[in-house]
Scaffold this active site. Structure first.
Site, PDB file in Angstrom:
ATOM      1  N   ASP A  68       0.890  -1.168   0.000  1.00  0.00           N
ATOM      2  CA  ASP A  68       0.000   0.000   0.000  1.00  0.00           C
ATOM      3  C   ASP A  68       0.924   1.213   0.000  1.00  0.00           C
ATOM      4  O   ASP A  68       1.447   1.595   1.040  1.00  0.00           O
ATOM      5  CB  ASP A  68      -0.899  -0.005   1.240  1.00  0.00           C
ATOM      6  CG  ASP A  68      -1.767   1.240   1.329  1.00  0.00           C
ATOM      7  OD1 ASP A  68      -2.079   1.838   0.274  1.00  0.00           O
ATOM      8  OD2 ASP A  68      -2.135   1.625   2.460  1.00  0.00           O
TER       9      ASP A  68
ATOM     10  N   GLU B 119      -1.482  -1.583  -4.440  1.00  0.00           N
ATOM     11  CA  GLU B 119      -2.714  -0.813  -4.518  1.00  0.00           C
ATOM     12  C   GLU B 119      -2.501   0.373  -5.451  1.00  0.00           C
ATOM     13  O   GLU B 119      -1.532   1.115  -5.319  1.00  0.00           O
ATOM     14  CB  GLU B 119      -3.130  -0.323  -3.124  1.00  0.00           C
ATOM     15  CG  GLU B 119      -4.477   0.369  -3.132  1.00  0.00           C
ATOM     16  CD  GLU B 119      -4.967   0.712  -1.739  1.00  0.00           C
ATOM     17  OE1 GLU B 119      -5.264   1.903  -1.511  1.00  0.00           O
ATOM     18  OE2 GLU B 119      -5.054  -0.202  -0.897  1.00  0.00           O
TER      19      GLU B 119
ATOM     20  N   ASP C  91      -2.384   0.801   7.648  1.00  0.00           N
ATOM     21  CA  ASP C  91      -1.729   0.820   6.341  1.00  0.00           C
ATOM     22  C   ASP C  91      -1.078  -0.528   6.049  1.00  0.00           C
ATOM     23  O   ASP C  91      -1.052  -0.975   4.900  1.00  0.00           O
ATOM     24  CB  ASP C  91      -0.685   1.943   6.284  1.00  0.00           C
ATOM     25  CG  ASP C  91      -1.328   3.299   6.427  1.00  0.00           C
ATOM     26  OD1 ASP C  91      -1.773   3.849   5.411  1.00  0.00           O
ATOM     27  OD2 ASP C  91      -1.399   3.805   7.569  1.00  0.00           O
TER      28      ASP C  91
END
Length: 184
Positions: free
Chosen positions: A11, A71, A144
């Site tokens: 991410d 992502e 996260d």
């Protein structure tokens, strides 16, 4: 014969980069690691990008992932934030591509849908579902890292399916799929 592969999920971010790793043995996944790279203490954007690259390379050299799931940046109103996020993603992708690791991008909604069945799920809902799926004892303070892990699990769930996201197997594939971005 046992077939094993490691998936690194990322991410990307310029404040916190979350990441998670899963091991897939035959068709069963197991949790390896999740963590985050804290970047908020650095003021220099280029220093942050360097650290993202170095940490991604370190993860690759330590865990030898077979694939990377990342992502994709979401579209927001702040163009500067989008630019910084895109750079962070690009640096993480470059690290993987420099080691010839196939990379697949997933939209945030696709990741949430794969994990929870709801493309509009909250970070907390995604984290709780990952806790159930992978038997995590506790969740981290910042989510996260679970977002990075979610990208890896999403990739596992989508293995063998036609993926809507973009996939690159190296620099040549990246350039071929992004000819409009190449300066001539």
């Amino acid at each position: 014969m046992t077939k094993e592969r490691i998936i690194l999920g990322i991410d990307p971010g310029t404040t916190i980069m979350g990441f998670g790793l899963i091991r897939v043995i035959n068709k069963k996944m197991e949790f390896v690691q999740l963590n985050e790279l804290q970047l908020s203490k650095y003021d220099n954007h280029y220093q942050k990008l360097k650290l993202i690259f170095e940490r991604t390379i370190e993860l690759i050299e330590t865990h030898h992932p077979d694939e990377i799931a990342i992502e994709a940046p979401f579209f927001g109103k702040n163009v500067q934030s989008m630019l910084k996020l895109g750079r962070a993603q690009g640096v993480a992708m470059a690290a993987g591509l420099s080691r010839d690791i196939p990379i697949t991008e997933y939209e945030p909604k696709k990741i949430k849908m794969a994990i929870t069945g709801n493309g509009n799920a909250s970070k907390e809902q995604v984290a709780k579902m990952l806790q159930q799926l992978l038997g995590l004892k506790e969740l981290p303070k910042n989510l996260d890292s679970t977002d990075g892990l979610a990208a890896a699990v999403c990739h596992f769930f989508n293995s063998g399916k036609i993926v809507a996201g973009k996939s690159y197997t190296g620099w040549d594939a990246f350039v071929k799929q992004n000819e409009e971005r190449v300066k001539k």
